[in-house]
Write a protein that holds these residues in place. Sequence first.
Motif, PDB file in Angstrom:
ATOM      1  N   SER A   1      -0.907  -7.604  -4.531  1.00  0.00           N
ATOM      2  CA  SER A   1       0.393  -8.758  -5.210  1.00  0.00           C
ATOM      3  C   SER A   1       0.898  -9.026  -3.543  1.00  0.00           C
ATOM      4  O   SER A   1       1.995  -9.938  -4.223  1.00  0.00           O
ATOM      5  N   ARG A   2       1.250  -8.278  -3.243  1.00  0.00           N
ATOM      6  CA  ARG A   2       2.197  -8.875  -1.230  1.00  0.00           C
ATOM      7  C   ARG A   2       1.358  -9.507  -1.125  1.00  0.00           C
ATOM      8  O   ARG A   2       1.891 -10.647  -0.106  1.00  0.00           O
ATOM      9  N   HIS A   3       0.209  -9.660  -1.776  1.00  0.00           N
ATOM     10  CA  HIS A   3      -0.456 -10.774  -0.579  1.00  0.00           C
ATOM     11  C   HIS A   3      -1.914 -11.953  -1.850  1.00  0.00           C
ATOM     12  O   HIS A   3      -2.779 -11.803  -2.210  1.00  0.00           O
ATOM     13  N   LEU A   4      -1.157 -12.603  -3.183  1.00  0.00           N
ATOM     14  CA  LEU A   4      -1.709 -13.111  -3.591  1.00  0.00           C
ATOM     15  C   LEU A   4      -2.879 -13.967  -3.524  1.00  0.00           C
ATOM     16  O   LEU A   4      -2.438 -14.961  -2.722  1.00  0.00           O
ATOM     17  N   ALA A   5      -3.917 -14.426  -4.113  1.00  0.00           N
ATOM     18  CA  ALA A   5      -4.944 -14.644  -3.740  1.00  0.00           C
ATOM     19  C   ALA A   5      -5.294 -15.602  -5.047  1.00  0.00           C
ATOM     20  O   ALA A   5      -5.285 -14.315  -5.931  1.00  0.00           O
ATOM     21  N   TRP A   6      -7.110 -15.971  -5.260  1.00  0.00           N
ATOM     22  CA  TRP A   6      -7.712 -16.266  -6.603  1.00  0.00           C
ATOM     23  C   TRP A   6      -8.733 -15.054  -6.426  1.00  0.00           C
ATOM     24  O   TRP A   6      -9.335 -15.164  -6.881  1.00  0.00           O
ATOM     25  N   GLY A   7      -8.983 -14.114  -5.767  1.00  0.00           N
ATOM     26  CA  GLY A   7      -9.921 -13.096  -5.648  1.00  0.00           C
ATOM     27  C   GLY A   7      -9.674 -12.336  -4.231  1.00  0.00           C
ATOM     28  O   GLY A   7      -9.156 -12.794  -3.648  1.00  0.00           O
TER      29      GLY A   7
ATOM     30  N   PRO B   1      10.401  -1.655  -3.606  1.00  0.00           N
ATOM     31  CA  PRO B   1       9.312  -0.937  -2.597  1.00  0.00           C
ATOM     32  C   PRO B   1       9.570   0.242  -3.105  1.00  0.00           C
ATOM     33  O   PRO B   1      10.704   1.138  -2.875  1.00  0.00           O
ATOM     34  N   GLY B   2       8.280   0.767  -3.435  1.00  0.00           N
ATOM     35  CA  GLY B   2       8.351   2.112  -3.372  1.00  0.00           C
ATOM     36  C   GLY B   2       8.454   2.918  -4.614  1.00  0.00           C
ATOM     37  O   GLY B   2       8.387   4.048  -5.203  1.00  0.00           O
ATOM     38  N   SER B   3       8.381   1.956  -5.925  1.00  0.00           N
ATOM     39  CA  SER B   3       9.424   2.604  -6.829  1.00  0.00           C
ATOM     40  C   SER B   3       8.089   1.697  -8.128  1.00  0.00           C
ATOM     41  O   SER B   3       7.420   0.976  -7.829  1.00  0.00           O
ATOM     42  N   ALA B   4       7.463   3.144  -8.162  1.00  0.00           N
ATOM     43  CA  ALA B   4       6.277   2.769  -9.081  1.00  0.00           C
ATOM     44  C   ALA B   4       6.945   2.247 -10.299  1.00  0.00           C
ATOM     45  O   ALA B   4       5.920   1.394 -11.461  1.00  0.00           O
ATOM     46  N   PHE B   5       8.101   2.845 -11.312  1.00  0.00           N
ATOM     47  CA  PHE B   5       8.267   1.786 -12.201  1.00  0.00           C
ATOM     48  C   PHE B   5       8.785   0.448 -11.908  1.00  0.00           C
ATOM     49  O   PHE B   5       8.091  -0.070 -12.948  1.00  0.00           O
ATOM     50  N   ALA B   6       9.585   0.216 -11.225  1.00  0.00           N
ATOM     51  CA  ALA B   6       9.046  -1.476 -10.635  1.00  0.00           C
ATOM     52  C   ALA B   6       7.954  -2.052 -10.887  1.00  0.00           C
ATOM     53  O   ALA B   6       7.298  -2.889 -11.442  1.00  0.00           O
TER      54      ALA B   6
ATOM     55  N   LEU C   1       4.392  12.011   3.429  1.00  0.00           N
ATOM     56  CA  LEU C   1       3.143  11.257   4.513  1.00  0.00           C
ATOM     57  C   LEU C   1       3.950  10.307   5.579  1.00  0.00           C
ATOM     58  O   LEU C   1       3.583   9.801   6.160  1.00  0.00           O
ATOM     59  N   ALA C   2       3.754   8.918   4.549  1.00  0.00           N
ATOM     60  CA  ALA C   2       4.517   8.001   4.956  1.00  0.00           C
ATOM     61  C   ALA C   2       6.078   7.578   5.495  1.00  0.00           C
ATOM     62  O   ALA C   2       5.849   6.880   6.502  1.00  0.00           O
ATOM     63  N   GLN C   3       6.992   8.763   5.230  1.00  0.00           N
ATOM     64  CA  GLN C   3       7.655   8.850   6.745  1.00  0.00           C
ATOM     65  C   GLN C   3       7.147   9.163   7.654  1.00  0.00           C
ATOM     66  O   GLN C   3       8.314   9.085   8.167  1.00  0.00           O
ATOM     67  N   ARG C   4       6.578  10.304   7.728  1.00  0.00           N
ATOM     68  CA  ARG C   4       5.916  11.063   9.193  1.00  0.00           C
ATOM     69  C   ARG C   4       5.495   9.608   9.761  1.00  0.00           C
ATOM     70  O   ARG C   4       5.516  10.042  11.132  1.00  0.00           O
ATOM     71  N   VAL C   5       4.183   8.695   9.277  1.00  0.00           N
ATOM     72  CA  VAL C   5       4.223   7.882  10.150  1.00  0.00           C
ATOM     73  C   VAL C   5       5.169   6.674  10.340  1.00  0.00           C
ATOM     74  O   VAL C   5       4.613   6.365  11.383  1.00  0.00           O
ATOM     75  N   ALA C   6       5.982   6.782   9.607  1.00  0.00           N
ATOM     76  CA  ALA C   6       6.978   5.536  10.328  1.00  0.00           C
ATOM     77  C   ALA C   6       7.606   6.295  11.791  1.00  0.00           C
ATOM     78  O   ALA C   6       8.349   5.624  12.626  1.00  0.00           O
TER      79      ALA C   6
ATOM     80  N   PHE D   1       2.107   0.823  -0.020  1.00  0.00           N
ATOM     81  CA  PHE D   1       3.299   0.955  -1.114  1.00  0.00           C
ATOM     82  C   PHE D   1       4.462   1.978  -0.708  1.00  0.00           C
ATOM     83  O   PHE D   1       5.376   1.554  -1.160  1.00  0.00           O
ATOM     84  N   TYR D   2       4.381   3.040  -0.335  1.00  0.00           N
ATOM     85  CA  TYR D   2       6.137   3.824   0.079  1.00  0.00           C
ATOM     86  C   TYR D   2       6.340   2.993   1.149  1.00  0.00           C
ATOM     87  O   TYR D   2       8.157   2.831   1.688  1.00  0.00           O
ATOM     88  N   ARG D   3       5.866   2.610   1.612  1.00  0.00           N
ATOM     89  CA  ARG D   3       6.478   1.658   3.148  1.00  0.00           C
ATOM     90  C   ARG D   3       6.267   0.104   3.909  1.00  0.00           C
ATOM     91  O   ARG D   3       4.904   0.343   4.526  1.00  0.00           O
ATOM     92  N   PRO D   4       6.236  -0.341   3.091  1.00  0.00           N
ATOM     93  CA  PRO D   4       5.818  -1.607   3.466  1.00  0.00           C
ATOM     94  C   PRO D   4       5.843  -2.759   4.440  1.00  0.00           C
ATOM     95  O   PRO D   4       5.398  -3.428   4.781  1.00  0.00           O
ATOM     96  N   ASP D   5       7.614  -1.842   5.268  1.00  0.00           N
ATOM     97  CA  ASP D   5       7.634  -2.472   6.458  1.00  0.00           C
ATOM     98  C   ASP D   5       6.491  -2.263   7.723  1.00  0.00           C
ATOM     99  O   ASP D   5       7.127  -2.567   8.269  1.00  0.00           O
TER     100      ASP D   5
END
Length: 548
Positions: free
Chosen positions: A79-85, A104-109, A430-435, A454-458
Amino acid sequence: MRLMGAGTSVGWRSWIDRGRILTFAAGVETVMNHRRTPSSSAASWILLAVVILGLLAWRLAVAWLMPVTLDEAYYFDWSRHLAWGYFDHPPGVALVGLGTLLEPGSAFAARLGGLLAGAATLLVLAVLYRRCGLRDPADLALALVLAGATLPGLAGGILVTPDTPLALGWALALFEAERALAGDRRRWVTAGLAVGLGLLGKYTMVLIGPVLLWAILRADWRALRTPWPYLGALAALLVFLPNILWNASHDWVTMRFQFGHGFSTQVGDLASVSAQTVERTGPESFGERLESLLGYLGAQLGFWGLIAPALIWGLVARLRSRGGAAKPDTPALASHARPLLMAATFFPLGFFALVATFSQVQANWPLMYLLSAAPLAVLWLRPVRVWVYAAAGVNLLLVTLYAYHSATASLPLPDSQNRILRETHGFAELAQRVAELDGPVYVERYQTTAMLRFYRPDLDIDQWPGLTRPSEFVRRHMDEPVVPRGPFWLITRGGPPPAIEGFAVERSRRFFDCAGKPLSETETAPCRRPLHTWPAYRYRPQPSGDPT
């Protein structure tokens, strides 16, 4: 007043049937318009409202409670890289997941689009079932329970996958096809538009073609002498055309991958995703073929959960009473709708049963059949209506507990039943550790890559190609190969560090994820069976001639 009400109802339906207006609000009005019948009562209408609103409210609550899953995170990244396929699927699931851009990071949203699509599917089915002959709101409520409270119906109402837009497209196609078979042949054009939308969700939508053709031959074969079915086919092609053109300009990557996936061929690196170069992995001997077929059929029956015994009992009772006089209160489906529902139920089931005899079939592939099987099953499940509602309630309770466990890890489930934790637990930490790691970060598996993004798109996180199954992450860099100029980190799922030409391991860290505990960085596992073990290796460029 009663005659006026009945005449008004007939007038509305004829106005719609002539094709003067078609809106979803009119369809909902058709469902909720109260025509008194001997079996209709205020309690039945209340029951119908409770079923619809209850399912929608439950989906909202569980979607808020449950963490994102591996596949969802992968699709949400699209969804962050929209394309036709995309490498794996057409673009429908990426459009459904646009809610991920809200927070970002919200499963509900991220699931909001899927929840809206699921609600639309449920309401479309309510209108369709009523038009097919389930006039009694109690029967209509039972059909919606059968469609929405099976195990796939419950999970599919929450999780966002390519089956989400597929289900909506399939329901809309049946919705429009029923109107066309009822006499308004121009509706084959809008049915074609729905088919095209479904194809943009998942290629399995192509199976609706034989379904609609069979329904025409059985219920209105003279329609084939008119241009409307052919214009409908053209409309489907035009809606689907952008994905075809995208595939043509990307070496047909999605279609070649799906062909290999659907017919059990082993896929290696991205360049080898070809029907000519992949290796067959399906069942070969008679025993293996029979085992594969029985496993497939058993999985389909198991998807009904505790409703399955009632379904079997009702079917046996129906077969025993066949040929006897029908009871006056027995519901009957409209003659034009029965071939449509029968074909939409048995063709997907039969097609994948055939495929299962020579290839590996994933159990979820024919699940569209549940949408049309529900009103058919109502015909023989009325005597055990209470049993069905009780079984559906248990299904709902089990899925709710499983979702609660995914968020809290509080249930004492054996390790073999903890798949939901392995798909959701520990990735945010893990995403926070990777940061905190210095330099770019690469990941061995695409699923872990998707969760970290997903958790750290930045963060600058990507999949290293050639180590595991290719994915959309690898496809994006086909023209720009991954070649770091300096040190980088690689997150793996355990084992020794992969050998990467031109680079040597400089140091390592190891993260352990245990159920119900924070992520820990230690030399040895702090629990008996960690859900995940994530080694992180730091690679540095290896000078030419350096043996280390």
